[in-house]
Design a protein around this motif. Structure first.
Motif, PDB file in Angstrom:
ATOM      1  N   ALA A 222      23.277 -35.146  95.181  1.00 35.52           N
ATOM      2  CA  ALA A 222      23.868 -34.498  94.005  1.00 35.52           C
ATOM      3  C   ALA A 222      22.875 -34.411  92.857  1.00 35.52           C
ATOM      4  CB  ALA A 222      25.103 -35.268  93.559  1.00 35.52           C
ATOM      5  N   GLY A 223      21.942 -35.360  92.806  1.00 32.70           N
ATOM      6  CA  GLY A 223      20.954 -35.389  91.737  1.00 32.70           C
ATOM      7  C   GLY A 223      19.961 -36.498  92.008  1.00 32.70           C
ATOM      8  N   ALA A 224      18.877 -36.541  91.234  1.00 34.12           N
ATOM      9  CA  ALA A 224      17.826 -37.517  91.511  1.00 34.12           C
ATOM     10  C   ALA A 224      17.157 -38.008  90.242  1.00 34.12           C
ATOM     11  CB  ALA A 224      16.787 -36.905  92.447  1.00 34.12           C
ATOM     12  N   THR A 225      16.681 -39.252  90.329  1.00 37.77           N
ATOM     13  CA  THR A 225      15.832 -39.845  89.303  1.00 37.77           C
ATOM     14  C   THR A 225      14.474 -40.106  89.938  1.00 37.77           C
ATOM     15  OG1 THR A 225      17.687 -40.882  88.143  1.00 37.77           O
ATOM     16  CG2 THR A 225      15.492 -41.821  87.792  1.00 37.77           C
ATOM     17  N   VAL A 226      13.421 -39.553  89.342  1.00 35.56           N
ATOM     18  CA  VAL A 226      12.078 -39.598  89.932  1.00 35.56           C
ATOM     19  C   VAL A 226      11.138 -40.334  88.978  1.00 35.56           C
ATOM     20  CG1 VAL A 226      10.188 -38.222  90.891  1.00 35.56           C
ATOM     21  CG2 VAL A 226      12.555 -37.359  91.003  1.00 35.56           C
ATOM     22  N   LEU A 227      10.398 -41.318  89.508  1.00 35.46           N
ATOM     23  CA  LEU A 227       9.460 -42.085  88.700  1.00 35.46           C
ATOM     24  C   LEU A 227       8.027 -41.726  89.058  1.00 35.46           C
ATOM     25  CD1 LEU A 227      12.078 -43.662  88.169  1.00 35.46           C
ATOM     26  CD2 LEU A 227      10.731 -45.776  88.255  1.00 35.46           C
ATOM     27  N   SER A 228       7.224 -41.488  88.024  1.00 36.96           N
ATOM     28  CA  SER A 228       5.802 -41.194  88.196  1.00 36.96           C
ATOM     29  C   SER A 228       5.001 -42.160  87.336  1.00 36.96           C
ATOM     30  CB  SER A 228       5.513 -39.748  87.768  1.00 36.96           C
ATOM     31  OG  SER A 228       4.122 -39.516  87.663  1.00 36.96           O
ATOM     32  N   LEU A 229       3.817 -42.561  87.818  1.00 40.70           N
ATOM     33  CA  LEU A 229       2.920 -43.360  86.977  1.00 40.70           C
ATOM     34  C   LEU A 229       2.179 -42.448  86.014  1.00 40.70           C
ATOM     35  CD1 LEU A 229       1.613 -46.031  86.182  1.00 40.70           C
ATOM     36  CD2 LEU A 229      -0.086 -45.656  87.998  1.00 40.70           C
ATOM     37  N   GLY A 230       1.555 -41.375  86.563  1.00 40.79           N
ATOM     38  CA  GLY A 230       0.875 -40.411  85.708  1.00 40.79           C
ATOM     39  C   GLY A 230      -0.491 -40.004  86.207  1.00 40.79           C
ATOM     40  N   CYS A 231      -1.244 -40.951  86.787  1.00 41.14           N
ATOM     41  CA  CYS A 231      -2.629 -40.661  87.164  1.00 41.14           C
ATOM     42  C   CYS A 231      -2.809 -40.445  88.667  1.00 41.14           C
ATOM     43  CB  CYS A 231      -3.539 -41.799  86.709  1.00 41.14           C
ATOM     44  SG  CYS A 231      -3.048 -43.420  87.356  1.00 41.14           S
ATOM     45  N   GLN A 232      -1.711 -40.513  89.445  1.00 47.34           N
ATOM     46  CA  GLN A 232      -1.800 -40.498  90.903  1.00 47.34           C
ATOM     47  C   GLN A 232      -2.123 -39.110  91.458  1.00 47.34           C
ATOM     48  OE1 GLN A 232       1.145 -40.996  89.239  1.00 47.34           O
ATOM     49  NE2 GLN A 232       2.485 -39.349  89.914  1.00 47.34           N
ATOM     50  N   ASN A 233      -2.458 -39.071  92.752  1.00 44.13           N
ATOM     51  CA  ASN A 233      -2.719 -37.792  93.423  1.00 44.13           C
ATOM     52  C   ASN A 233      -1.492 -36.889  93.416  1.00 44.13           C
ATOM     53  OD1 ASN A 233      -5.368 -38.379  94.022  1.00 44.13           O
ATOM     54  ND2 ASN A 233      -4.966 -39.042  96.130  1.00 44.13           N
ATOM     55  N   LEU A 234      -0.327 -37.475  93.701  1.00 48.39           N
ATOM     56  CA  LEU A 234       0.898 -36.671  93.741  1.00 48.39           C
ATOM     57  C   LEU A 234       1.406 -36.497  92.309  1.00 48.39           C
ATOM     58  CD1 LEU A 234       3.988 -37.179  96.114  1.00 48.39           C
ATOM     59  CD2 LEU A 234       3.777 -35.560  94.252  1.00 48.39           C
ATOM     60  N   GLN A 235       0.829 -35.508  91.651  1.00 48.59           N
ATOM     61  CA  GLN A 235       1.202 -35.207  90.273  1.00 48.59           C
ATOM     62  C   GLN A 235       2.605 -34.589  90.199  1.00 48.59           C
ATOM     63  OE1 GLN A 235      -0.920 -35.375  87.033  1.00 48.59           O
ATOM     64  NE2 GLN A 235      -1.331 -37.106  88.404  1.00 48.59           N
ATOM     65  N   ILE A 236       3.219 -34.707  89.041  1.00 49.00           N
ATOM     66  CA  ILE A 236       4.564 -34.147  88.851  1.00 49.00           C
ATOM     67  C   ILE A 236       4.583 -32.656  89.141  1.00 49.00           C
ATOM     68  CG2 ILE A 236       6.309 -33.618  87.095  1.00 49.00           C
ATOM     69  CD1 ILE A 236       5.679 -36.336  85.824  1.00 49.00           C
ATOM     70  N   ASN A 237       3.535 -31.941  88.732  1.00 50.02           N
ATOM     71  CA  ASN A 237       3.540 -30.489  88.955  1.00 50.02           C
ATOM     72  C   ASN A 237       3.477 -30.149  90.441  1.00 50.02           C
ATOM     73  OD1 ASN A 237       0.649 -31.377  88.710  1.00 50.02           O
ATOM     74  ND2 ASN A 237       0.284 -29.259  89.282  1.00 50.02           N
ATOM     75  N   ILE A 238       2.813 -31.000  91.257  1.00 45.83           N
ATOM     76  CA  ILE A 238       2.767 -30.764  92.711  1.00 45.83           C
ATOM     77  C   ILE A 238       4.157 -30.928  93.302  1.00 45.83           C
ATOM     78  CG2 ILE A 238       1.842 -31.622  94.904  1.00 45.83           C
ATOM     79  CD1 ILE A 238      -0.682 -32.421  93.412  1.00 45.83           C
ATOM     80  N   VAL A 254      17.540 -33.137  88.063  1.00 49.17           N
ATOM     81  CA  VAL A 254      16.414 -33.934  88.553  1.00 49.17           C
ATOM     82  C   VAL A 254      15.717 -34.520  87.326  1.00 49.17           C
ATOM     83  CG1 VAL A 254      14.290 -33.973  89.903  1.00 49.17           C
ATOM     84  CG2 VAL A 254      16.141 -32.397  90.551  1.00 49.17           C
ATOM     85  N   LEU A 255      15.863 -35.822  87.130  1.00 50.17           N
ATOM     86  CA  LEU A 255      15.314 -36.510  85.967  1.00 50.17           C
ATOM     87  C   LEU A 255      13.972 -37.119  86.344  1.00 50.17           C
ATOM     88  CD1 LEU A 255      18.567 -38.393  84.876  1.00 50.17           C
ATOM     89  CD2 LEU A 255      17.870 -36.050  84.325  1.00 50.17           C
ATOM     90  N   ILE A 256      12.905 -36.742  85.644  1.00 46.22           N
ATOM     91  CA  ILE A 256      11.562 -37.219  85.964  1.00 46.22           C
ATOM     92  C   ILE A 256      11.001 -38.012  84.788  1.00 46.22           C
ATOM     93  CG2 ILE A 256       9.231 -36.555  86.661  1.00 46.22           C
ATOM     94  CD1 ILE A 256      10.388 -33.999  87.844  1.00 46.22           C
ATOM     95  N   PHE A 257      10.493 -39.207  85.078  1.00 49.56           N
ATOM     96  CA  PHE A 257       9.981 -40.104  84.046  1.00 49.56           C
ATOM     97  C   PHE A 257       8.547 -40.515  84.395  1.00 49.56           C
ATOM     98  CE2 PHE A 257      14.546 -40.539  84.391  1.00 49.56           C
ATOM     99  CZ  PHE A 257      14.969 -40.425  83.066  1.00 49.56           C
TER     100      PHE A 257
END
Length: 536
Positions: A222-238, A254-257
């Motif tokens: 139904a929805g998602a919460t996504v956590l990113s560090l910031g400097c990793q290979n798998l960038q948010i834009n990817i 889709v909530l991205i932090f």
């Protein structure tokens, strides 16, 4: 009277022992006497002809090996006297016809599902938390502990009670529950972690992005919460690009932090909890409503297979797949290493040459990567498989492919590609149980049927996994993991068609939320992304 031997296909020159056979037994089989020359355990294979070195061994109507030494009629097939061999493939050589099963009695049937804005229908309603990179796994685990304690009914773990009693010198101490009811009754909150997103090669992160995007787009979410560090290979834009490619008009929240932009961990977790809670509250308002069976999308999986899997549980799934396809639904067969030896049949089932060529190219590329790593498809059978009668990869594959029924192959998907055509699909995944089920869910299935002859607890965080036993002994020994068993087929008490109809009825109940799978009851939430080329 229980049959002792089964010849699966008229052209086979070996038979399956349905019971333990003892050297010296004489079995009347197909109007001739078979003298058993050595002990044969049930599920293993016995020679119906005498084989010289190099002679072809046929089972399921296909080549499954060659004799490595002389095998006399009535002798058992073993790792010592048989070597792996499979037929060469020449591309699509013909178009295989298909007669769909009669599904008249199910045409007006429905299941109670969760309707999404894009037309997909979920069998579950899940809010999913996950990281883009392993650096965020600890924060995901912290959030899981927080949400589990506050949102879920707290159950007393008997093992925790046991340990507490031991710590207290044998005095029984009962754990105190913090809640008697779930806060929300129409939403599940699930969490997944993984070891990827950085390191390795960039393609690993791109592949992981596709997989995670598929999980978000899966109708059960139904929805998602996504956590990113910031400097990793798998960038948010990817990740966003991967999600946009699958569904450019996604309506789900889709909530991205990103931690490196949010200050301290405490500040970040407080923000995540507040915003996610609001999203979960809204998702809880989505009701189950009727949906046609054409909205079912089933993944077909086997794991911990035995010598009965290919003659009971897997053919049952095959006929169930045909029923779903005849009802305009979708079925997905994966595990490409376990299609070795049946490529020609599947290529001929493809609706056009383009699909056949894609399938064969994916198979060749996969096998080459395995060989380059110093292995081969012939190394696919596990010790458990071999112990229970699956002694070559081609033999294992011929039985595993029975899960796919007989309907036309409408599409062939590479790992990370999302389903776009109803009907029978092929998906490139490893044979590893969890890597394969993880991939099928990322491609959009909303139910998984999982056959096993030895027993495996595999589940998935967002999709129900129905566990199907190939034999009755397993179902009696491990009732906590088996949902339905097909041993009656081995005993001659039920047909494959009858079992498949029972299977479809169970699918409808699970899809409607009326029955919980054993994997869900055990809270078995397995998630393993595939690092391409290093797994069978």
């Amino acid at each position: 009277m229980l049959k002792k031997l089964l010849k699966v296909h008229p052209s086979d020159n070996v038979a399956v022992a349905l019971v333990n056979l003892v050297a010296g037994d004489i079995i009347n089989f197909n109007d001739e006497d078979i003298y058993v020359l050595s002990d044969v355990k049930e599920k293993h294979k016995i020679a119906l002809d005498t084989f010289n070195v190099g002679d072809r061994i046929i089972m399921y109507g296909v080549l499954v090996g060659k004799a490595a030494s002389i095998i006399k009629k009535g002798d058992v097939l073993t790792l010592n006297n048989v070597k792996h061999e499979s037929e060469k493939v020449f591309g699509k050589t013909e178009t295989t016809g298909w007669t769909a099963p009669n599904v008249e009695k199910w045409k007006s049937r429905t299941f109670l599902g969760y309707h999404r804005a894009d037309g997909q229908v979920g069998t579950e309603n899940v809010w999913l938390f996950f990281p883009l990179v392993f650096c965020e796994n600890r924060n995901i685990e912290t959030l899981k502990e927080i949400f589990d304690k506050e949102l879920l009914k707290q159950k007393v773990n008997p093992h925790q009670e046991l340990l507490r009693s031991l710590v207290n010198n044998g005095t029984a101490v009962t754990a105190v529950t913090s809640s008697s009811v779930n806060v929300f009754d129409n939403i599940d909150v699930k969490f997944i972690t993984h070891p990827g997103g950085c390191g390795g090669i960039r393609q690993d992160s791109e592949s992981l992005a596709k997989l995670l995007a598929g999980y978000v787009n899966n109708p059960n979410v139904a929805g998602a919460t996504v956590l990113s560090l910031g400097c990793q290979n798998l960038q948010i834009n990817i990740f966003k690009d991967a999600l946009n490619k699958i569904n450019p008009n996604l309506k789900k929240p889709v909530l991205i932090f990103e931690q490196q932009k949010m200050g301290t961990v405490d500040e970040m977790l407080s923000t995540i909890i507040k915003e996610s809670y609001e999203g979960i509250k809204e998702a809880n308002k989505i009701p189950r409503t009727p949906a046609p069976l054409s909205k079912l999308s089933i993944g077909l999986e086997c794991g911990g297979s035995d010598g009965f899997s290919g003659i009971s549980a897997n053919p049952t799934l095959g006929h169930t797949s045909d029923l779903i396809v005849a009802l305009k639904g979708t079925a997905v067969l994966a595990e490409f290493p376990e299609l070795c030896g049946v490529e020609q049949e599947l290529a001929n089932r493809c609706v056009d040459e383009e699909k056949a060529n894609k399938f064969l190219e994916l198979m060749k590329a996969y096998e080459k990567s395995v060989v380059d790593a110093g292995s081969g498809f012939d190394m696919n059978p596990s010790p458990g498989n071999i112990k229970d009668g699956l002694i070559t990869d081609a033999m294992k594959s011929a039985g595993a492919a029975k899960k796919g029924g007989t309907s036309p192959v409408v599409d062939v998907l590479d790992y990370g590609e999302y389903l776009s055509k109803s009907g029978f699909n092929l998906l490139c995944t490893p044979g590893n149980d969890v890597e394969s089920t993880t991939a099928m869910v990322g491609s959009g299935v909303n139910i998984i049927l999982f056959t096993t002859g030895l027993g495996t607890p595999t589940g998935n965080p967002i999709v129900p996994v129905i566990k199907v036993s190939s034999n009755t002994d397993l179902a009696l020994r491990m009732p906590d993991i088996i949902d339905i068993e097909t041993g009656a087929i081995i005993r001659g008490e039920k047909t494959i068609e009858t079992m498949a109809e029972e299977m479809l009825e169970l699918i409808i109940k699970v899809a409607s939320g009326a029955v919980k799978t054993k994997a869900d009851i055990l809270n078995q939430n397995d998630f393993i992304p595939w690092r391409r080329g290093v797994s069978l």
